[in-house]
Every structure is written in structure tokens, then in C-alpha cells.
Write a protein that holds these residues in place. Structure first.
Motif, PDB file in Angstrom:
ATOM      1  N   THR A  26       0.912  -1.286  -0.027  1.00 44.77           N
ATOM      2  CA  THR A  26      -0.068  -0.074   0.096  1.00 44.77           C
ATOM      3  C   THR A  26       0.957   1.178  -0.049  1.00 44.77           C
ATOM      4  N   ARG A  35       2.368   1.417  -3.602  1.00 49.64           N
ATOM      5  CA  ARG A  35       1.221   2.004  -4.731  1.00 49.64           C
ATOM      6  C   ARG A  35       0.910   3.480  -4.101  1.00 49.64           C
ATOM      7  N   GLY A  36       0.794   3.972  -3.136  1.00 43.76           N
ATOM      8  CA  GLY A  36       0.536   5.058  -2.745  1.00 43.76           C
ATOM      9  C   GLY A  36       1.405   6.036  -3.078  1.00 43.76           C
ATOM     10  N   ASP A  92      -7.824  -3.656   1.402  1.00 43.28           N
ATOM     11  CA  ASP A  92      -6.595  -2.582   0.849  1.00 43.28           C
ATOM     12  C   ASP A  92      -6.990  -1.300   1.207  1.00 43.28           C
ATOM     13  N   ARG A  93      -8.079  -0.666   1.133  1.00 43.24           N
ATOM     14  CA  ARG A  93      -8.346   0.435   1.409  1.00 43.24           C
ATOM     15  C   ARG A  93      -8.238   0.517   2.917  1.00 43.24           C
ATOM     16  N   GLN A 119      -4.658   0.918   3.872  1.00 40.19           N
ATOM     17  CA  GLN A 119      -4.023   2.318   3.588  1.00 40.19           C
ATOM     18  C   GLN A 119      -4.323   3.454   4.514  1.00 40.19           C
ATOM     19  N   ALA A 120      -5.464   3.416   4.988  1.00 38.98           N
ATOM     20  CA  ALA A 120      -5.930   4.440   5.962  1.00 38.98           C
ATOM     21  C   ALA A 120      -5.454   4.263   7.359  1.00 38.98           C
TER      22      ALA A 120
END
Lengths: 123, 864
Positions: free
Chosen positions: B69, B72-73, B184-185, B188-189
Motif C-alpha cells: 500500500t 502503490r500510494g 486494501d482501503r 491504506q488508511a
């Protein structure tokens, strides 16, 4: 200044509305792309903060339609799903910027203010 | 366009006599403002992009764990910012460099393959009988089940009958509920560096999985396989469900017990328990482990082995080699009465049997301890801890013959796989030996020959126990008694606990050493400590009481001692901390992506290669756009826009500063090519100036000979730093101002910096930001300078981040006066850190420089 927040996460909408309210922004919300377009048809909005991944019409398609409907409205993409390709596609479609969650509220506000400046609204 | 330019010329100091109409003037002013806005946005995106690149470079060094993450971020963010840069340059230059849009797309296409999930969609059966599995099916059933199946199939050893829910089954489940994107979301958070957030994330993800319905076909397949197992054993057979993950053995890592195992499960609970095991993929230990070892989350498919429950007389763990001395020919067995669970989770001390290799195998040592309690199958469901009858508690859990039989199995498995093995076994109620799982043993460097002959040292706080992981570690003691303590565990502390409980495993990635009162070297925590290279001492009686208030201690696991304070002599020979990320799939993905992002090829703006066609990386594009935008805004370009910027003067001196007025930054209309400092109305610019001139610059501090040499070497290896090659832009400093706003881009000596400030009536809108990077001395000196500046700024309320030699500082929300005071501080810092890096080898000099700067800065705010 009028802001439209579009996100299928209601918790996020509630939290952001509260925080932006406190900074004297006028805030509308929509839980999906279709509702967002409905709001835009009736209400003048300066800046849209748009989630990218939503059930139904996704954020990129919503962005495309917003830009067709009201080209002067600035759109900030704010997403929990980082994707380089989508980021570039969104920017290419005219998104003002592409931000990732979690975003510091101050950073988001600076971005909204900057976008509003571009859409012609300064206060 | 020509008319527009002529009019601009008139407006900004040109000499054409005919006056422009008011409407024309207003349109020109608007166009001018727009260009300034574009330039400002370009600079902001430029700084953000460089910041992200610096964070990616830093991550590559692998000192802190990161996941896909993050990769990708950062890729998505840097791409968006570079797009912004290209877009604004396009607006500024009327599309002259629009070829850059295509370059950006091409670079993105080269990065994309490195970011894609690696795990292909498998489409095999949803369940498989254990006997039909084997190492050829490891991708379908996970390493654990595969090796068990292999042992049964090829060696004919006894394993419990059962079946596996496969990787295809797992993917069917995830796809049916569309779980992966949501997972995944949420990852990421969350902030992975904060344990409390990791715990909250873990709990949320597990809840998410447990709440998701199983697809019909998967449910049917599992139930059919269970009925088949009943037919092979007996109706209502209880089962054990064990995780068997695919994709985690990529590094040769063997990591025991990080997932859930559920024992003695009745028929009606099988489906629910399956989901629980799948959910344990997101246990805190497992998530931390993947993060630290660079294993992409989505590459790991959770397979589940479901096997008939073995009601055990005794059981435990056997190592085909001593994990602390892999070269010795000993087999080490840890066993207890009842189920082997107690050995795996370290809940109490087991019997230890040491068997020497040879024909025949020979029992060399048996350490029998009292085992007052044992785990047994609860008649209803699950397992329970019961008191052992007093006479039974002191008996050996294995007879000599049984210990030799277990050792023989361990040796056979090692021979079969060609690698030392770590196996879990049970003695069934019928007395037969059943293999429950087998995996490669994690090797640990053999403990150094212990210097036990030397003096024990003055302050030995505790000693004894067993070295579960070799080495020496130092840090403040942090006693962990409950989960809430774990949440507050600080980076670099020494973990002290009563039991070597698997619950504490997530802390090991941040612990300097581990000391526990109980626990076996065969337990889960010991495994993790060895894998992470964290020194661990287990079985140290009274450790909690002796150490809890000890402050800083040095744990010498090799010699089984804990010393008060920091014992440098012991720490000296300590091996460097391992880069756990190196060689991992996540690290490889970041490295591959960075190849197309970070390297800078366009170093000489005057070279013919300084062109869009030669931009091979995102850094190249960024550099190119920055240079072109500065030319466009500040220099007489092809479009004849002279007059945009004015050179700053102070009385009769012309200064090497150029100023662009965005709106109302001057006291009134200024004609000609110069503007005097007395004509500046911009609050932040004046404050910055005040700081810059408050204390005369004494010139560069005397560099030591090495410092000077390092500059020469640095300049030779980087043509950008060679002063003789400096382009016309290299020595200029650019201000962009309005009444309440100021942006300074400057290149002083060898370092680049940006100051930006907004100081108006509304504190909510006010901010100050500062960044700098570069310098000519070697990296170590530049890093020290960045740290020195960081300290000065932090003491004055800035939020500061230092990445290698780059520094980013920001502050917001102050009223006008306080904001301007901070701007003045930056003015001072900008001037007085010039070439400081050269002097940064000498600690004494650093301290005295710091004192002087502190005094100067205090004087500055008193004066303001």
C-alpha cells in the motif's frame, strides 16, 4: 464557499462535514455518483471532493460527467485505493488534484481553498 | 498572441506610448495573475513530488517496514504531482512542452507491472483430501498442508486424516464478498507505525471477514468433504483446523503459530471456524510479520487444513537440529503431557530431551520438569487446561523409546527434505506417533563462544535462563503485563514479561531485546526473536521484579546476563541490524518502481539533452519543468516577457534577488527593471529579509581538511555542484510576493531551498513552510546539518521531517505577528546554514555553532 463531498462511507461524510462546517464551509453530501450529479444540477457548487471507488457509477465516470455538466466546478479526487493509472486518468480528465486517504484536514482545506481560487471563488 | 504580448510589454515597463484601455488592462492583470497562480501550483507540486521521492529513497534503505500500500500510494501520489507540474508548465508555455504528457504516460506504463498483484488467479478444486496433496500443490494448499501431505504420500508416515480448503477456495470466498479492495482501503488508511492503529485495523479486518457470507458452492464443498471424513473415521468426528498460508515461504521464512489454530471443533462449527482461520490472516502478529518481511498482503492466500482431532497422551515440538547450534548433531525435543499446545504457545516449561545422532540414536540428556497442568480435549468442544494428577505431573511426558522414535522421525524428515526441520507431533491414545506439521527450521547464527571466563561485570541485574536467540541488545526496560502495555511499547525498548507469550510477537520488530521469566526456546516467541535477530533470554527467574524499574539495561543473551546501563564493550561486536526488507517482494517492487522515478539524468540545463525527449524518469520531468518554468517567469524568454520580474536593490546595490509581484506586493507602481527593498509591501518578504540581514554572515565556517576533500569529491561526482559550470540561473534567488504572501526559491552555495509563507488576518489560513536539500559535503555531514536545523526549528514550533539530507518544516494557524516572527527565523536559517555542512564532522564545533545560532535567533524574536 459551497463544497460537495461524495463518498459511500457515511462515517467519512459525517466526520468531514463536521470539520468543514467548523471552518465555515457550506457542505452538501452525496453517497454515490448519481446523487452527486443530481445535486450539481440544482445547486451551484465550487468544489467537489470525490471518492474514486464507489458502488454503481465509479468516481472516474462521475468526474467525466461533472466536467461535462459544469466544467467550471473543480474536482478533487480523494481515495482510499491508491492506483497510479487511475491517478493519471483522473488528472487527465481535469481533476484539480488527486489525494490519498487518510488526509490531514488542514491539507485538504488548503487544497479546497486553492481549487476554489481557480474556480473563481476566493472566500 | 502578438497583441497580447505587446500589451503586456506596455503594462510591465515597456516603452510603447499608446495607453491601454481599462478593460484591456483588467484582462491583462487577470492573465498575469493566472500565470502566477500556475507557477505557484507548479512549485507546490514540485516540492511535493521531491518530498515523495525522498521518502521512497529512504524506504529503500529498508530500516522501516512498509507494505505494497505504501509503494502503490507513493507511486500514485508522485505521478499525480508530476502530472500537475506538467499541466501547469503547459499553461505557462502555451503547450510548448506537451510531449511531456506522453513521456509521463510511458513511464507510468513501465512502472505499472511492478505494482500489480503477483498471485495469479488459481482455478483448482475448492477442497482436496490431505492424502492427495504434496509439495507439487504448495500453491494450492499452502506450505504446511503440502509438506504434511508429502510426508504421508512419500514416506508413509502417519498423519491425521483430513482435507484442505484450497487457495482457490480462499479466492472464491474473497471474490464472492468483494473483500480485497475493502481490505486494501482500510490498510491504506491506517498508520502502520502506530501499534494502537494496527490493533484497531486488525480487529476491523477480522470482523469484516467474519461478517462476509461464504459462497454456496464453497460451503457445499466443505460440508461434503467433512461428510467424507466422517465416513473414513466415525460420525461426528471432531476436527482441528489449521492455517496453511500460500506465499509466505518465499523468503525461506518459517514462522510458527502466527495464525489461528482451532482444536476439537464439532461438525456444526466447521464453517464458522473456517472463516475464523481465514480472518487470522489479519491477526496483529501476522500483519506485522508480513509488513516487516516485505510480503505483499494480496499475495498471501489463506488455505486451511481440516483434520481429524488427535486426542493426545503427549505431544510437543521437535527440532532435527539444535536451533541455537545448527552444526551440532543433536535433535532437541520439547514435550508435555496432553496436547502439544503448551509447548507451542510457551504457557509452561516442557520436558526437554536431547538426542545425539548416530547408529543407533542415543538419548544424551533428559530434563524432566514438574508439569502440574495439561491441555486436553473438552468433551463438549475446544480444549481446556486441567490439573494433572500429582503423581503424573512429575513423570516424563515421553519414555526413552518414545523420545528416540520422535527423534528418528525428525531425522527422517530432515533427510527427506534436505533441510533441518521443525515438527509438531502427538502420541495418539493408541500410542502411535502422529505428525501434525513439519516445516524448515529457522536457522540462527550459532552463539559466539561465550566469554564466560571474563569478569561478570559490575552490575549484573539478572542472570540465568536459556538463550532463545543469540546476541546483545541495549535499551530501556519496558515491562509488558497486559495488552494495554503492549500498545504503548516504545521503539528500541527491552521487552520484559512473565511469559514468552505469542501475543507479544508483534512487539519484536521494535524491541532491542527480550527477557521473560518463563517460556521455551521452542516456542513461538523464540522463533520470532531468532527470525528478527532480536536477542532473547527466556526462563530468567524473577526478571519482572528485578528489571521493571531498572531503566536502561544491556541484555547479553550469549552469556545469559542482564547488565545495568549501557555496556559498550558488549555492544561493540554486535552485528549490524538486519535489513529485513532487503530481498523481499515488496522491497523489490519499490526498487523496480523507483528506477523509473528517482534517478536524475538531466543535470545540465545548458546541455542539448535537457529536453522532454530525454526525460527517462519522473525526477527528470520534474527537474525539466522546474527549470523551464523559472525561465518562463523570471528571464527574458522567447516570448519577450521581460518586465515580469524585477531585480532587487538596496540603495545603490544591485542584489542577486529577483522579485515577481503577484498582486499587491509593492507599495505602489514600480517602473523599470529594478525594485528597491524600500518599495516592498509584502509582510512575509520583509520578515524574511529581516532575518536574512539581522546578523551579518561570517562566511563559511572553517572546514576541516576532510570536509573540504569531501566537497571536492562531491563536486567532481556531480556536475551540478561544480561552481565553474554554474549556469546563469544558479546564483539567482527568486521571490514571488503579494501583500500577505511570499515564496522564495533560492540556491545558496550548494544548497537549494524554498520558503513559502502566508501571513494575513485569518490565522486559519496562515502557514510557513520551508524545505532544503543538498550541499556539497558528503552525505553524513549533510545529514548532520539537516538534523541541526531540524532541532532549531522544532524548538520554535515547526513540525519537521528529516529524510537523509533533506528537511521539510511546516507550521500553521498562528496569527500574523507570530507567523512573521517564524518567517524571520527562516530568513536567518537560510543565510546562516550556508555551507555549514562542511564543518559538520566535529561534535564540539557543532555544539558551539548551535549555541551561537540559538542566541542569534532569540535576539531576532526579541527585536521583532
Amino acid at each position: 464557499m459551497h463544497i460537495l463531498l461524495v463518498d459511500d462511507e457515511t462515517e467519512f461524510l459525517d466526520l468531514m462535514t463536521k470539520r468543514l462546517d467548523r471552518r465555515n464551509f457550506q457542505v452538501s453530501t452525496a453517497a454515490n455518483g448519481v446523487d452527486a450529479l443530481k445535486v450539481l444540477e440544482t445547486t451551484p457548487v465550487d468544489v467537489v471532493v470525490l471518492d474514486v471507488r464507489m458502488p454503481g457509477m465509479d468516481g472516474i465516470e462521475t468526474l467525466r460527467r461533472i466536467k461535462a455538466l459544469t466544467p467550471a466546478t473543480e474536482v478533487i479526487l480523494l481515495t482510499g485505493h491508491a492506483n497510479m493509472e487511475v491517478a493519471l486518468e483522473g488528472m487527465n480528465l481535469g481533476a484539480f488534484d488527486y489525494l490519498l486517504k487518510p488526509v490531514a484536514i488542514n491539507d485538504l482545506i488548503f487544497k479546497i481553498q486553492d481549487a476554489a481560487k481557480k474556480s473563481g471563488k476566493t472566500t | 498572441m502578438a497583441g497580447f504580448l505587446r500589451a503586456l510589454g506596455r503594462l510591465f515597463g515597456g516603452s510603447t506610448p499608446e495607453p491601454a484601455s481599462p478593460a484591456e488592462l483588467e484582462a491583462l492583470r487577470a492573465a498575469y495573475r493566472e500565470r502566477c497562480e500556475s507557477f505557484r501550483r507548479l512549485l507546490a507540486a514540485n516540492n511535493a513530488a521531491l518530498d515523495i521521492m525522498a521518502s521512497m529513497e529512504e524506504a529503500l534503505r529498508g530500516l522501516k517496514p512498509f507494505g505494497m500500500t505504501f509503494v502503490r500510494g507513493q507511486c500514485a501520489r508522485v505521478a499525480a504531482n508530476v502530472f500537475q507540474i506538467v499541466r501547469q508548465l503547459s499553461l505557462l508555455t502555451h503547450g510548448r512542452y506537451d510531449a511531456l504528457f506522453d513521456r509521463l504516460k510511458e513511464i507510468q506504463a513501465r512502472i505499472a507491472p511492478h505494482l500489480a498483484p503477483r498471485a495469479g488467479q488459481v482455478r483448482g478444486p475448492l477442497v482436496l483430501p490431505l492424502e492427495q496433496t504434496g509439495v507439487d500443490l504448495a500453491d494450492e494448499v499452502g506450505g504446511k498442508v503440502a509438506s504434511l501431505g508429502e510426508v504421508a504420500r512419500r514416506l508413509g508416515r502417519r498423519i491425521p486424516p483430513g482435507f484442505a480448503v484450497t487457495a482457490s477456495g480462499y479466492q472464491r470466498f474473497m471474490a464472492a464478498a468483494d473483500l480485497q479492495p475493502e481490505i486494501d482501503r482500510r490498510i491504506q488508511a491506517a498508520d502502520a507505525s502506530r501499534l494502537d492503529q494496527v490493533f484497531a485495523l486488525s480487529s476491523a479486518l477480522r470482523t469484516l471477514i467474519l461478517a462476509a457470507p461464504l459462497p454456496q458452492d464453497l460451503e457445499q464443498a466443505i460440508l461434503a468433504a467433512y461428510r467424507d471424513l466422517e465416513a473414513r473415521t466415525h460420525p461426528g468426528v471432531r476436527v482441528a483446523l489449521r492455517s496453511s498460508a500460500v506465499g509466505e515461504d518465499a523468503l525461506g521464512a518459517s514462522f510458527a503459530g502466527q495464525y489461528h489454530t482451532e482444536l476439537n471443533v464439532p461438525a456444526e462449527e466447521v464453517l464458522g471456524t473456517y472463516k475464523e482461520i481465514v480472518a487470522s490472516k489479519y491477526g496483529v502478529t501476522a500483519m506485522t510479520y508480513r509488513l516487516t518481511r516485505g510480503i505483499p498482503d494480496e499475495d498471501v492466500a489463506m488455505c486451511v487444513g481440516c483434520m481429524a482431532m488427535v486426542g493426545a497422551k503427549a505431544g510437543g515440538v521437535a527440532y532435527s537440529r539444535d536451533p541455537l547450534d545448527i552444526r551440532a548433531g543433536r535433535v532437541v525435543i520439547n514435550s508435555v503431557a496432553g496436547l502439544p499446545k503448551a509447548v507451542v504457545d510457551g504457557s509452561f516449561d516442557p520436558d526437554v530431551f536431547v538426542v545425539e545422532r548416530g547408529e543407533p540414536l542415543r538419548l544424551a540428556r533428559a530434563e524432566i520438569v514438574a508439569k502440574p497442568r495439561k491441555y486436553v480435549c473438552d468433551p463438549a468442544q475446544g480444549i481446556e487446561l486441567v490439573d494433572a494428577p500429582e503423581d503424573e505431573a512429575v513423570l516424563p511426558s515421553l519414555s526413552e523409546a518414545q523420545a528416540l522414535e520422535v527423534a528418528a522421525l525428525a531425522v527422517a524428515l530432515e533427510d527427506f527434505y534436505g533441510l533441518p526441520q521443525d515438527l509438531e507431533f502427538a502420541l495418539a491414545l493408541d500410542g502411535g506417533l502422529v505428525l501434525l506439521q513439519s516445516r524448515p527450521l529457522h536457522r540462527s547464527e550459532a552463539a559466539q563462544a561465550a566469554a564466560q571466563d571474563g569478569p561478570a561485570g559490575p552490575d549484573v541485574l539478572a542472570s540465568g535462563g536459556a538463550a532463545a536467540s543469540p546476541g546483545v541488545g541495549c535499551g530501556p526496560v519496558f515491562a509488558v503485563r497486559k495488552d494495554a502495555d503492549a500498545l504503548r511499547f516504545p521503539e528500541g525498548a527491552v521487552l520484559v514479561a512473565a511469559q514468552a507469550h505469542p501475543r507479544w510477537a508483534p512487539l519484536l520488530s521494535r524491541a532491542a531485546a527480550v527477557v521473560c521469566e518463563a517460556g521455551s526456546t521452542a516456542g513461538h516467541l523464540a522463533n520470532v526473536a531468532r527470525e528478527y535477530g532480536v536477542p532473547a533470554l527466556l526462563g530468567v527467574a524473577g526478571a519482572l521484579e528485578k528489571l521493571a524499574q531498572a531503566g536502561e539495561v544491556t541484555v547479553d543473551a550469549d552469556n545469559r546476563r542482564v547488565h545495568a546501563g549501557r555496556v559498550e564493550a558488549l555492544l561493540e561486536n554486535r552485528p549490524a541490524p538486519r535489513n529485513l526488507m532487503e530481498g523481499s517482494p515488496v522491497h523489490a517492487a519499490l526498487a523496480a518502481a523507483c528506477e523509473h522515478i528517482v534517478p536524475l539524468h538531466l543535470v545540465d540545463p545548458d546541455a542539448p539533452e535537457f529536453a522532454p525527449g530525454h526525460c527517462a524518469t519522473l525526477h527528470d520531468i520534474t527537474r525539466f519543468c522546474h527549470e523551464m518554468s523559472v525561465r518562463e517567469m523570471y528571464l527574458a524568454g522567447g516570448e519577450g516577457l521581460e518586465g515580469f520580474s524585477k531585480q532587487l536593490t538596496s540603495g545603490k546595490s544591485r542584489l542577486k534577488y529577483w522579485v515577481i509581484d503577484l498582486e499587491d506586493g509593492f507599495t505602489g507602481p514600480v517602473a523599470g527593471r529594478f525594485v528597491d527593498i524600500g518599495q516592498i509591501a509584502s509582510g512575509p518578504m520583509l520578515a524574511l529579509w529581516r532575518g536574512m540581514v539581522a546578523v551579518p554572515w561570517a562566511g563559511p565556517p572553517a572546514a576541516d581538511a576532510k570536509g573540504f576533500l569531501s566537497i571536492v569529491a562531491g563536486a567532481a561526482s556531480n556536475p551540478e555542484l561544480d561552481p565553474t559550470m554554474a549556469t546563469t540561473f544558479a546564483v539567482k534567488n527568486y521571490f514571488m510576493i503579494s501583500k500577505d504572501f511570499c515564496n522564495l526559491q533560492s540556491r545558496f552555495g550548494f544548497h537549494f531551498c524554498t520558503v513559502e509563507a502566508q501571513a494575513g488576518d485569518d490565522p486559519q489560513e496562515n502557514y510557513v513552510s520551508f524545505q532544503f536539500k543538498g550541499g556539497a559535503a558528503d552525505l553524513m555531514r549533510r545529514v548532520r546539518r539537516a538534523r541541526l536545523v531540524a532541532e532549531l526549528l522544532e524548538e520554535r514550533g515547526f513540525r519537521v521531517e528529516v529524510r537523509e539530507d533533506a528537511l521539510f518544516a511546516r507550521l500553521e494557524g498562528l496569527d500574523r505577528k507570530d507567523t512573521l516572527d517564524r518567517v524571520a527565523v527562516l530568513g536567518y536559517v537560510v543565510i546562516h546554514t550556508r555551507q555549514l555542512d562542511m564543518a559538520m564532522a566535529n561534535d564540539g564545533l557543532i555544539a558551539s555553532l548551535r549555541d551561537k545560532m540559538d542566541k542569534d535567533l532569540d535576539g531576532l524574536s526579541a527585536a521583532g
